[in-house]
Enzyme design. Structure first.
Site, short mmCIF file in Angstrom:
data_model
loop_
_atom_site.label_atom_id
_atom_site.label_comp_id
_atom_site.label_asym_id
_atom_site.label_seq_id
_atom_site.Cartn_x
_atom_site.Cartn_y
_atom_site.Cartn_z
N ASN A 9 0.81 -1.21 0.00
CA ASN A 9 0.00 0.00 0.00
C ASN A 9 0.85 1.27 0.00
O ASN A 9 0.38 2.33 -0.40
CB ASN A 9 -0.91 0.01 1.23
CG ASN A 9 -2.04 -0.98 1.12
OD1 ASN A 9 -2.88 -0.89 0.24
ND2 ASN A 9 -2.06 -1.96 2.01
N VAL A 11 4.85 1.16 -0.43
CA VAL A 11 6.04 1.04 -1.28
C VAL A 11 6.04 -0.30 -2.01
O VAL A 11 5.24 -1.19 -1.69
CB VAL A 11 7.35 1.16 -0.45
CG1 VAL A 11 7.43 2.51 0.24
CG2 VAL A 11 7.46 0.01 0.55
N ALA A 12 6.97 -0.42 -2.95
CA ALA A 12 7.21 -1.69 -3.63
C ALA A 12 8.59 -2.18 -3.22
O ALA A 12 9.53 -1.39 -3.09
CB ALA A 12 7.13 -1.53 -5.14
N GLY A 93 -5.54 -10.82 0.68
CA GLY A 93 -4.36 -10.11 0.25
C GLY A 93 -3.22 -11.07 -0.03
O GLY A 93 -2.92 -11.94 0.80
N ASP A 95 -0.12 -10.58 -0.02
CA ASP A 95 0.98 -10.45 0.95
C ASP A 95 0.71 -11.30 2.18
O ASP A 95 1.63 -11.89 2.75
CB ASP A 95 1.19 -8.99 1.33
CG ASP A 95 -0.08 -8.32 1.85
OD1 ASP A 95 -1.21 -8.79 1.56
OD2 ASP A 95 0.04 -7.29 2.54
N ASP A 116 2.14 -9.20 10.77
CA ASP A 116 2.74 -8.27 9.81
C ASP A 116 2.34 -6.85 10.20
O ASP A 116 1.16 -6.48 10.15
CB ASP A 116 2.26 -8.59 8.39
CG ASP A 116 3.05 -7.84 7.32
OD1 ASP A 116 3.68 -6.81 7.64
OD2 ASP A 116 3.05 -8.29 6.16
#
Length: 241
Positions: A9, A11-12, A93, A95, A116
């Site tokens: 949401n 950064v990459a 999600g 992730d 997380d």
């Protein structure tokens, strides 16, 4: 070598793996993967996986279409090396899924709670039989700071860093202590409750935020900032033999 792309949401993250060994990690915008050229020039990439919690931008789609290796986009239909009992897999999600895959790969045959701590604070449970049952989602640190400022007219937006007393002595420390210690208590509460049912529970803590824990809890907590990346690498290798 594998190129792993995790778009969050905020950064990459782009990582290069040689087998199970993480070679390099770069962080950048989650709307443009400008650093992909650097990694592709530096390493011989054989295959890639991308997981995103946001809609991929046209820029990213264009960048990925220009690479000369196969790219696997992780979705709820992608085969994974665990049993997924989440009742709405299409809304899960990626992730979250990758994190439990990573934890199970690093510590197989154990009951594991994966925490997380990022934009959202998530709690995921995977059991000794590699069965993922789901988890819970609550706001992360900065999300809580922002929501207090946005929803309460006279409360300022403050930073995480600064004095952290047990009891706030002004508005800034009251907010900081309330948010950070509140999250710490929340995490400890989840762990304590899960331990009642799963006495040999292990805990993986990942994400960008760090917290303090008492000695008893420290003995079962494994901090791994790159757990999601390791899970994605495992999923990629599982799908591309």
């Amino acid at each position: 070598m594998n190129l792993i792309i995790d778009i969050g949401n905020t950064v990459a993250k782009l990582a290069v793996f040689d087998g199970d060994e993480q070679i390099e990690v770069l962080r950048g915008s989650n709307h443009s993967l400008d650093c992909i050229k650097i990694l592709c020039h530096k390493y011989k990439i054989d295959k890639c996986i991308i997981a995103s919690v946001i809609t991929l931008s046209n820029t990213i789609k264009r960048q990925l279409s220009g690479v000369d290796f196969p790219v696997l986009e992780l979705t709820h239909e992608t085969p994974v090396p665990i049993i997924n009992k989440y009742r709405t897999p299409s809304t899960l999600g990626m992730d979250r899924l990758a994190a439990v895959v990573g934890a199970n790969y690093l510590m197989p045959d154990r009951d594991i709670l994966v925490i997380d701590a990022g934009t959202a604070l998530t709690f995921e449970f995977i059991d000794v039989n590699a069965t993922y049952w789901g988890g819970n989602i609550s706001p992360g640190i900065y999300t809580r700071f922002k929501s207090l400022s946005a929803c309460c007219d006279k409360l300022p937006l403050i930073e995480k860093g600064g004095e952290l007393p047990d009891i706030g002595y002004n508005t800034e420390t009251a907010i900081r202590a309330g948010v950070i210690k509140g999250i710490e208590f929340e995490i400890k509460g989840y762990i304590s409750e899960m331990q009642k049912k799963y006495p040999d529970l292990l805990v993986f803590l990942t994400g960008g935020d760090k917290f303090s824990f008492d000695t008893k809890l420290k003995s079962i907590i494994f901090a791994d900032r790159f757990l999601v990346l390791k899970g994605l690498n495992r999923i990629l290798n599982y799908n591309v033999k």
